[in-house]
Scaffold this active site. Sequence first.
Site, short mmCIF file in Angstrom:
data_model
loop_
_atom_site.label_atom_id
_atom_site.label_comp_id
_atom_site.label_asym_id
_atom_site.label_seq_id
_atom_site.Cartn_x
_atom_site.Cartn_y
_atom_site.Cartn_z
N HIS A 32 -4.90 -1.34 -7.02
CA HIS A 32 -4.97 -0.99 -5.60
C HIS A 32 -5.80 0.28 -5.37
O HIS A 32 -5.93 1.11 -6.29
CB HIS A 32 -3.55 -0.70 -5.07
CG HIS A 32 -2.67 -1.90 -4.92
ND1 HIS A 32 -1.36 -1.92 -5.35
CD2 HIS A 32 -2.90 -3.11 -4.36
CE1 HIS A 32 -0.82 -3.11 -5.06
NE2 HIS A 32 -1.73 -3.85 -4.47
N CYS B 51 4.23 3.09 -4.23
CA CYS B 51 4.63 1.67 -4.03
C CYS B 51 6.11 1.48 -3.72
O CYS B 51 6.46 0.46 -3.14
CB CYS B 51 4.38 0.85 -5.29
SG CYS B 51 2.92 1.20 -6.19
#
Length: 257
Positions: A159, A246
């Site tokens: 990411h 996250c």
Amino acid sequence: MIAITRPVSPKMADCQLTYQERQPIDIALATQQHSDYEDALKRLGCQIVQAPMEPELPDSVFVEDCAVVFDELAIITNPSAASRKPELDTIVEMLHPHRPLHFILPPGTLDGGDVLVIGKQIWIGLSGRSNQAAAEQVEALLQPHGYQVQAVEVKGCLHLKSAVSQVKTDTLLLNPAWVDAAHFEGFKIIETFPDEPHAANALMIGESVIYPVDYLLTAMLLADKGIELLLVDCSEVIKAEGGVTCCSLVFSGKRGS
Ligand code: GLY
């Protein structure tokens, strides 16, 4: 501030992995580390609101990927990994009372881990998980509220926020092998320590930064620059290709206009 979190699934060891080798994950240790992470969020003033445990969804602890919450509205993402799509349902229910909800629609795919928001600037990582169509949908939703959206190429990591995150109002922590620092004009850049390529993921809340003790060399670099760190042990979520951003969805309990 509200922080939505979700307990670790007993099946986390079956998580999606893209760039990492599979390793055994100690679920009891992961659960303890997650509880310590929630304590760090509480120390920084967040009210923890736990999403229901999803025992059958291995990656469900990574709630950040399900939504991006702005003062004005929330965007429900569209993960491209099929195993992660069912994670959205409970997050939709939880965010519904807080913000008007908007949804990323196919062909757009987006994980929250690919969205870096600083003030009215938004960077969207074009990664294996998130695409240009999603970036255009985010822009259409947020430009009317004064946001600028920039899509940036990410290579070599899962990411955008594996490659860059904010550690001070004017400073980013970044791995230059994974994202080009030129996209972040006007910000000071601290590069991750060369032996710690995964060390760019930090969670800034107020003036403090929740940061993995697992990246000690980069942690010392940050501390030397006067950044106030709350160190947490993340060994088990790191094996699941996760990090400190996250595991929570942090947003203001107040709604903007
Ligand atoms: N294991 C984190 C992810 O692939 O989404």
